[in-house]
Design a protein around this motif. Structure first.
Motif, mmCIF file in Angstrom:
data_model
loop_
_atom_site.group_PDB
_atom_site.id
_atom_site.type_symbol
_atom_site.label_atom_id
_atom_site.label_comp_id
_atom_site.label_asym_id
_atom_site.label_seq_id
_atom_site.Cartn_x
_atom_site.Cartn_y
_atom_site.Cartn_z
ATOM 1 N N ILE B 8 0.841 -1.206 0.000
ATOM 2 C CA ILE B 8 0.000 0.000 0.000
ATOM 3 C C ILE B 8 0.878 1.259 0.000
ATOM 4 C CG2 ILE B 8 -1.615 1.331 1.398
ATOM 5 C CD1 ILE B 8 -2.835 -1.392 2.206
ATOM 6 N N TYR B 9 1.958 1.172 0.770
ATOM 7 C CA TYR B 9 2.847 2.344 0.789
ATOM 8 C C TYR B 9 3.404 2.607 -0.589
ATOM 9 C CZ TYR B 9 2.873 3.467 5.734
ATOM 10 O OH TYR B 9 2.518 3.882 6.969
ATOM 11 N N ILE B 10 3.781 1.511 -1.236
ATOM 12 C CA ILE B 10 4.350 1.668 -2.574
ATOM 13 C C ILE B 10 3.302 2.279 -3.496
ATOM 14 C CG2 ILE B 10 5.232 0.408 -4.588
ATOM 15 C CD1 ILE B 10 6.425 -1.579 -2.513
ATOM 16 N N SER B 11 2.064 1.769 -3.416
ATOM 17 C CA SER B 11 1.003 2.292 -4.280
ATOM 18 C C SER B 11 0.769 3.764 -4.008
ATOM 19 C CB SER B 11 -0.297 1.524 -4.074
ATOM 20 O OG SER B 11 -0.051 0.200 -3.728
ATOM 21 N N LEU B 12 0.767 4.082 -2.719
ATOM 22 C CA LEU B 12 0.557 5.497 -2.353
ATOM 23 C C LEU B 12 1.632 6.375 -2.978
ATOM 24 C CD1 LEU B 12 -0.501 5.679 1.386
ATOM 25 C CD2 LEU B 12 -1.697 6.654 -0.558
ATOM 26 N N ALA B 13 2.848 5.888 -2.849
ATOM 27 C CA ALA B 13 3.958 6.672 -3.391
ATOM 28 C C ALA B 13 3.786 6.852 -4.892
ATOM 29 C CB ALA B 13 5.283 5.976 -3.086
ATOM 30 N N ILE B 14 3.405 5.780 -5.584
ATOM 31 C CA ILE B 14 3.234 5.878 -7.035
ATOM 32 C C ILE B 14 2.130 6.875 -7.358
ATOM 33 C CG2 ILE B 14 2.495 4.586 -9.078
ATOM 34 C CD1 ILE B 14 3.845 2.124 -7.753
ATOM 35 N N LEU B 15 1.014 6.765 -6.619
ATOM 36 C CA LEU B 15 -0.115 7.654 -6.899
ATOM 37 C C LEU B 15 0.274 9.119 -6.670
ATOM 38 C CD1 LEU B 15 -3.114 5.691 -5.427
ATOM 39 C CD2 LEU B 15 -2.902 6.546 -7.758
ATOM 40 N N LEU B 16 0.973 9.354 -5.583
ATOM 41 C CA LEU B 16 1.344 10.746 -5.293
ATOM 42 C C LEU B 16 2.313 11.260 -6.334
ATOM 43 C CD1 LEU B 16 1.557 10.607 -1.430
ATOM 44 C CD2 LEU B 16 -0.059 11.894 -2.810
ATOM 45 N N LEU B 17 3.191 10.351 -6.785
ATOM 46 C CA LEU B 17 4.107 10.733 -7.852
ATOM 47 C C LEU B 17 3.318 11.083 -9.108
ATOM 48 C CD1 LEU B 17 7.203 10.805 -7.754
ATOM 49 C CD2 LEU B 17 7.178 8.708 -9.136
ATOM 50 N N ALA B 18 2.322 10.276 -9.383
ATOM 51 C CA ALA B 18 1.453 10.534 -10.533
ATOM 52 C C ALA B 18 0.790 11.897 -10.385
ATOM 53 C CB ALA B 18 0.394 9.438 -10.647
ATOM 54 N N MET B 19 0.338 12.196 -9.134
ATOM 55 C CA MET B 19 -0.299 13.482 -8.895
ATOM 56 C C MET B 19 0.667 14.632 -9.175
ATOM 57 S SD MET B 19 -2.602 12.814 -5.537
ATOM 58 C CE MET B 19 -3.018 14.461 -5.179
ATOM 59 N N PHE B 20 1.926 14.371 -8.864
ATOM 60 C CA PHE B 20 2.920 15.409 -9.133
ATOM 61 C C PHE B 20 3.001 15.720 -10.615
ATOM 62 C CE2 PHE B 20 5.130 15.862 -5.105
ATOM 63 C CZ PHE B 20 5.538 17.191 -5.253
ATOM 64 N N PHE B 21 3.038 14.644 -11.403
ATOM 65 C CA PHE B 21 3.140 14.869 -12.846
ATOM 66 C C PHE B 21 1.882 15.536 -13.378
ATOM 67 C CE2 PHE B 21 6.365 11.393 -12.466
ATOM 68 C CZ PHE B 21 7.429 12.219 -12.777
ATOM 69 N N MET B 22 0.728 15.114 -12.806
ATOM 70 C CA MET B 22 -0.519 15.768 -13.222
ATOM 71 C C MET B 22 -0.473 17.250 -12.853
ATOM 72 S SD MET B 22 -3.033 12.850 -11.852
ATOM 73 C CE MET B 22 -2.867 11.179 -12.398
ATOM 74 N N LEU B 23 0.053 17.486 -11.671
ATOM 75 C CA LEU B 23 0.162 18.880 -11.223
ATOM 76 C C LEU B 23 1.048 19.675 -12.180
ATOM 77 C CD1 LEU B 23 -0.703 20.742 -8.918
ATOM 78 C CD2 LEU B 23 1.489 20.290 -7.845
ATOM 79 N N TYR B 24 2.115 19.007 -12.627
ATOM 80 C CA TYR B 24 2.989 19.671 -13.601
ATOM 81 C C TYR B 24 2.189 20.061 -14.830
ATOM 82 C CZ TYR B 24 6.487 20.191 -17.222
ATOM 83 O OH TYR B 24 7.226 20.653 -18.271
ATOM 84 N N ARG B 25 1.311 19.191 -15.256
ATOM 85 C CA ARG B 25 0.470 19.472 -16.424
ATOM 86 C C ARG B 25 -0.469 20.648 -16.134
ATOM 87 N NH1 ARG B 25 1.849 19.898 -20.860
ATOM 88 N NH2 ARG B 25 3.297 18.185 -20.736
ATOM 89 N N VAL B 26 -1.015 20.641 -14.878
ATOM 90 C CA VAL B 26 -1.920 21.738 -14.510
ATOM 91 C C VAL B 26 -1.172 23.074 -14.598
ATOM 92 C CG1 VAL B 26 -3.253 22.776 -12.645
ATOM 93 C CG2 VAL B 26 -3.400 20.334 -13.056
ATOM 94 N N VAL B 27 0.033 23.056 -14.065
ATOM 95 C CA VAL B 27 0.770 24.317 -14.037
ATOM 96 C C VAL B 27 1.206 24.705 -15.446
ATOM 97 C CG1 VAL B 27 2.850 25.436 -13.179
ATOM 98 C CG2 VAL B 27 1.541 23.931 -11.683
ATOM 99 N N LYS B 28 1.683 23.754 -16.180
ATOM 100 C CA LYS B 28 2.308 24.041 -17.460
ATOM 101 C C LYS B 28 1.274 24.311 -18.551
ATOM 102 C CE LYS B 28 6.105 24.451 -19.708
ATOM 103 N NZ LYS B 28 6.999 25.580 -19.396
ATOM 104 N N GLY B 29 0.185 23.627 -18.518
ATOM 105 C CA GLY B 29 -0.829 23.815 -19.556
ATOM 106 C C GLY B 29 -0.589 22.905 -20.719
ATOM 107 N N PRO B 30 -0.370 23.310 -21.942
ATOM 108 C CA PRO B 30 -0.400 24.717 -22.376
ATOM 109 C C PRO B 30 -1.829 25.266 -22.531
ATOM 110 C CG PRO B 30 0.093 23.276 -24.213
ATOM 111 C CD PRO B 30 -0.018 22.394 -23.014
ATOM 112 N N THR B 31 -2.844 24.422 -22.811
ATOM 113 C CA THR B 31 -4.194 24.968 -22.962
ATOM 114 C C THR B 31 -4.981 24.691 -21.691
ATOM 115 O OG1 THR B 31 -5.133 22.964 -23.842
ATOM 116 C CG2 THR B 31 -4.145 24.483 -25.436
ATOM 117 N N THR B 32 -6.093 25.380 -21.555
ATOM 118 C CA THR B 32 -6.931 25.174 -20.376
ATOM 119 C C THR B 32 -7.484 23.757 -20.370
ATOM 120 O OG1 THR B 32 -7.509 27.481 -20.590
ATOM 121 C CG2 THR B 32 -8.808 26.173 -19.074
ATOM 122 N N ALA B 33 -7.771 23.220 -21.554
ATOM 123 C CA ALA B 33 -8.319 21.861 -21.607
ATOM 124 C C ALA B 33 -7.339 20.873 -20.990
ATOM 125 C CB ALA B 33 -8.626 21.488 -23.051
#
Lengths: 812, 98
Positions: B8-33
């Motif tokens: 579970i810890y490993i899964s959590l870590a993977i998910l949070l890492l995934a969230m980081f990359f998603m967050l990068y997408r949120v910040v970077k864009g390039p479009t609102t979509a």
């Protein structure tokens, strides 16, 4: 409520009826009804002479605010009675005079007599109150009624200016006096003047002695127009002449003298008292007489002469304090100063009152008071001329008038400094007789100017607005009575000595009287070649010489530029303080919310950091901290990064999305820390608010939608970092300084037994602490209603302005 | 530590890492979509994180959170989409009359 209280309040009680009488009885001049009040009171107070001349006092108390020690205690002794008789006696004469002076069809007499009666009652209250707070109340009432009377012809700009000036100065002094009263009360524990006199040693030993004395003296000096506060008095001459005669020569300006005389037993032990009063009084005496000479307006001359004479009386009251330190034989030679002060106070009221009324007559009958236009009225107005001569010569201090006697006594008192060997009076004190001599010369000159320039010389009637003729008999009676008094008191001054002066002097020296020293007032003694007689001869000789060479030295008056005169400084300081206040306000009240937020944040951080530093609270301990799980690090990083990224977004829409990310991450924190209810609520609220932000974004005008990212400002960055650091410090501090355990144990134990629930958060919300929930529901209801009304209002505005305008949108 | 916990810890870590990359997408864009889709994915990842945490903390308290998150993520994405498509979220019939 005793008869005495009713007598003091009678003018105030009568005042409300005056406007009705003025409206109802048009045929009779309202003044006749008013005249009854002071006449009745004079007769009433006259009967007290018998009591006070035997050393008796009358005390009556009405409980007003006993819990605060404030009671209306009326106290009649020699000093109070003297003033009461002056107020009512001259009040009656002034009312009689005003009946002929003021036209009943052209003037709003209703106002005039209401103000005058208010003033009369207030003045009686000042001199007959034993309680200092009550006295202060009446004191301010005299300031207010004087303000109203000076501004009586309110459509004139000069009247309003004079009224404002006198108000500002006298109220400044009045408030200082209140401070002195409070200090005295804190020392003695009572507002009663008699208690203060009884506890005089306590006051002298107190560290607040000097502040209290100076504050009280500020009140007295501003009211009695002492240097440098005398500047309001000449400007108060815009008042109707009866007012000038009554308030600004005979009564109100003597309230300060009354206060000094009244407080003398409390303070006069101190050398500072003697020095302050004598130096200010003597300088005022000189300055007033010096400035009176250059005036061209008759009332201006009289105003400065009043200032000067008040200074004379003030310095005598100060010199009288020396009597306490004179331990010689029974005949205390310094008492003569106080006797002279009281005597001259009476004399000044008589001759100055008559002179003002004389000026009023001249003004009334010729239309001007300017001595450059007047002249040669002697044959036209013989009675007025006689009054003027008597008054002026008495003021100049010439025999056989009463001014001569008091001037002689004044000079005698000043020359007594030669035999004083304390308070450094035998060194620097030698200036006193010199200044007194010079001032008396100027007094002599302006006294001559008053009647020679007005009544003698070449007649120039073509310059006058009116054809002059003698005044009606009613207008002449009051000044004639005062002029007769001047002569009578000059010839038989001893009618006053035992009836009024001795009781008044005894109330200034209670300790000496108790100590067995007798106050002996013998005013017959004005024979023999004494130093003061030689001084008088010198004054007359020098004065006459200077009077005839007046044109040669008048130029010295124009040497000082207006900006550096006291009036110039007063005007300048008003303008300057106005400007400074505006500039100050304009500088910090920018109208931008960002400025105000910076003030708030800087102040908050500054105060918090300072107090943490002051109490040395930076010693954090992290022993109580829980261990941080690795996924909490990651989530924390998500929150921090997205919050940080908001600052660098190019437009607003990504910022809103990032804000949503922060909100959802916080919800996840709630999950980590096992708060399911919070997590649920947070998620829903976050979604709703992000939707609302989108709504607002949609309504924004095009121009600001396109705005590039936030501009960087160093100041803002510093402030925000400061606030962040402060809050962090504060949380560390609170965490490491926990002293009490939580009360949540109680909830844990009783949540099911007492409240029949297993969800503790919900039980706390609706059961243990249900009231908070109720009011938060109300908050939501109010917010909902507010949004509804704002939107409703907006649509109506929009419809009137037309479609397509999205300028002013509701925020929420 | 039980092997499940580690998983579970490993899964959590993977998910949070995934969230980081998603967050990068949120910040970077390039479009609102891109941002909106990234946000939607973060919501789904959050659901998984909450579910894993519920196992880890051995509680059923957070099941409502999972339900709510799935509903909100859907509503939110729909709202954003509608906003991007039509420039508004709640359509008024009245607006046409004006």
């Amino acid at each position: 409520m005793s008869v005495l209280h009713l007598a003091i309040l009678l003018p105030l009680l009568a005042a409300p009826f005056i406007p009705f009488l003025f409206r109802a009885v048009k045929r009779i001049h309202t003044g006749w009804f008013v005249l009854v009040v002071p006449a009745l009171l004079f007769a009433y107070f006259f009967r007290f002479i018998g009591i006070t001349s035997d050393g008796g006092v009358v005390t009556e108390t009405v409980r007003w605010m006993p819990s605060l020690g404030i009671n209306f205690t009326a106290y009649v002794d020699g000093l109070g009675l003297l003033f009461a008789l002056l107020i009512t006696g001259i009040g009656a004469l002034v009312v009689l005079y005003s009946i002929y002076y003021l036209n009943k069809d052209k003037e709003s007499l209703g106002h005039f007599y209401v103000y005058l009666l208010l003033f009369m009652g207030a003045m009686l209250g000042v001199v007959l109150s034993d309680n200092m707070v009550v006295m202060y109340m009446f004191w301010e009432l005299t300031s207010i009624s004087s303000f109203l009377l000076i501004g009586y012809w309110y459509e004139k700009e000069r009247s309003r200016y004079g009224a404002q000036k006198s108000m500002l100065i006298t109220v400044f002094g009045g408030l200082s006096m209140l401070g002195g009263i409070v200090l005295l009360e804190s020392m003695v524990g009572s507002f009663s003047i008699r208690d203060m006199i009884a506890n005089q040693t306590v006051i002298v030993d107190s560290p607040f002695f000097i502040p209290a004395m100076i504050l009280i003296l500020l009140g007295a000096f501003t009211k009695s127009a002492q240097f440098p506060f005398h500047i309001w008095l000449p400007d108060a001459m815009e008042a109707p002449t009866p007012v000038s005669a009554y308030l600004h020569s005979a009564t109100m300006v003597k309230a300060g003298l009354y206060l000094v005389a009244r407080m003398s037993p409390v303070f006069q032990e101190s050398s500072l008292w003697l020095w302050i009063i004598v130096s200010f009084g003597t300088f005022t005496l000189f300055w007033g007489s010096f400035n009176a000479v250059k005036q061209t307006d008759l009332k201006g001359i009289l105003a400065y002469s009043t200032v000067s004479q008040l200074g004379l009386i003030m310095s005598l009251l100060g010199l009288g304090a020396a009597a306490l330190h004179y331990d010689g034989m029974d005949d205390n030679i310094f008492m003569v100063a106080t006797i002279a002060a009281i005597f001259h106070l009476i004399n000044h009221a008589t001759f100055k009152g008559s002179l003002f009324m004389m000026v009023g007559i001249v003004d009334h009958e010729t239309g001007t008071r300017d001595i450059r236009k007047l002249g040669g009225l002697m044959t036209v107005m013989p009675i007025t001329f006689t009054i003027a001569v008597i008054g002026s010569l008495s003021m100049a201090g010439l025999p056989p008038f009463n001014g001569f006697l008091s001037k002689e006594m004044f000079l005698k008192a000043t020359t007594k400094v030669f035999s004083m060997d304390f308070f450094a009076l035998d060194t620097i004190g030698l200036l006193i007789p010199v200044v007194a001599f010079i001032a008396s010369v100027f007094t002599f000159i302006y006294s001559l100017i008053i009647f020679t320039r007005t009544f003698m010389g070449k007649a120039q009637f073509d310059k006058l607005p009116k054809q002059p003729h003698e005044a009606p008999i009613g207008m002449l009676i009051p000044p004639a009575i005062l002029a007769i008094l001047v002569v009578v008191l000059g010839f038989v001054p001893n009618v006053l000595s035992n009836t009024l002066i001795r009781p008044a002097v005894e109330s200034i020296y209670p300790t000496l009287v108790e100590g067995g020293q007798a106050v002996e007032v013998d005013l017959y003694f004005w024979h023999g070649v004494t130093p003061e007689l030689l001084m008088t001869i010198g004054i007359v000789a020098l004065g006459t010489l200077m009077f005839f060479t007046l044109n040669k030295w008048m130029g010295i008056y124009n040497r000082v530029p207006y900006r550096l005169t006291l009036n110039g400084m007063y005007d300048g300081s008003l303008v300057w303080s106005n400007k400074a206040a505006y500039r100050f306000k304009d500088n910090y009240m920018t109208g931008f919310i960002r400025s105000y937020l910076i003030y708030i944040f800087v102040f908050m951080s500054g105060m918090l950091l300072f107090s943490m530093w002051w109490y040395d609270l930076f010693n954090f301990s992290f022993s109580e901290m829980a261990e941080i799980a690795p996924y909490e690090y990651v989530l924390g990083a998500v929150v921090v990064l997205s919050a940080f990224a908001i600052l660098f977004m190019r437009s607003r829409l990504p910022a809103i999305i990032l804000l949503g990310v922060v909100g959802y991450s916080v919800a996840l924190f709630f999950v980590f820390f096992e708060a399911p209810d919070l997590a649920l609520t947070q998620l829903v609220i976050e979604t709703v608010s992000v939707a609302l932000f989108l709504l607002v974004f949609y309504h924004m005008p095009e121009i600001s939608k396109k705005e590039a990212r936030m501009r960087f400002k160093v100041g803002n960055a510093i402030v925000s970092v400061l606030v962040g650091v402060t809050v962090m410090m504060l949380s560390f501090m609170t965490l490491s300084n926990k002293s009490l355990s939580s009360i949540s144990e109680y909830y844990k134990e009783n949540v099911y037994d007492l409240a029949a629930g297993k969800n503790m958060v919900n039980v706390v919300l609706v059961d243990f602490r249900g009231f908070d929930t109720l009011f938060e529901i109300i908050v939501l209801a109010v917010a909902g209603l507010g949004i509804y009304t704002m939107i409703k209002f907006r649509t109506t505005v929009q419809r009137t302005k037309g479609e397509g305008e999205h300028g002013h949108e509701a925020k929420k | 530590m039980h092997w499940l916990d580690i998983l579970i810890y490993i899964s959590l870590a993977i998910l949070l890492l995934a969230m980081f990359f998603m967050l990068y997408r949120v910040v970077k864009g390039p479009t609102t979509a891109d941002r909106v889709i990234a946000l939607d994915s973060i919501g789904i990842a959050l659901i998984s994180v909450v579910a894993l945490l519920s196992i880890l903390l051995d509680t059923t308290m957070f099941f409502e959170v999972i339900l709510l998150l799935s509903i909100l993520a859907f509503i939110g994405t729909v709202a954003f989409s509608k906003f991007l498509e039509r420039g508004e979220i709640i359509h008024h019939d009245r607006d046409n009359d004006l």
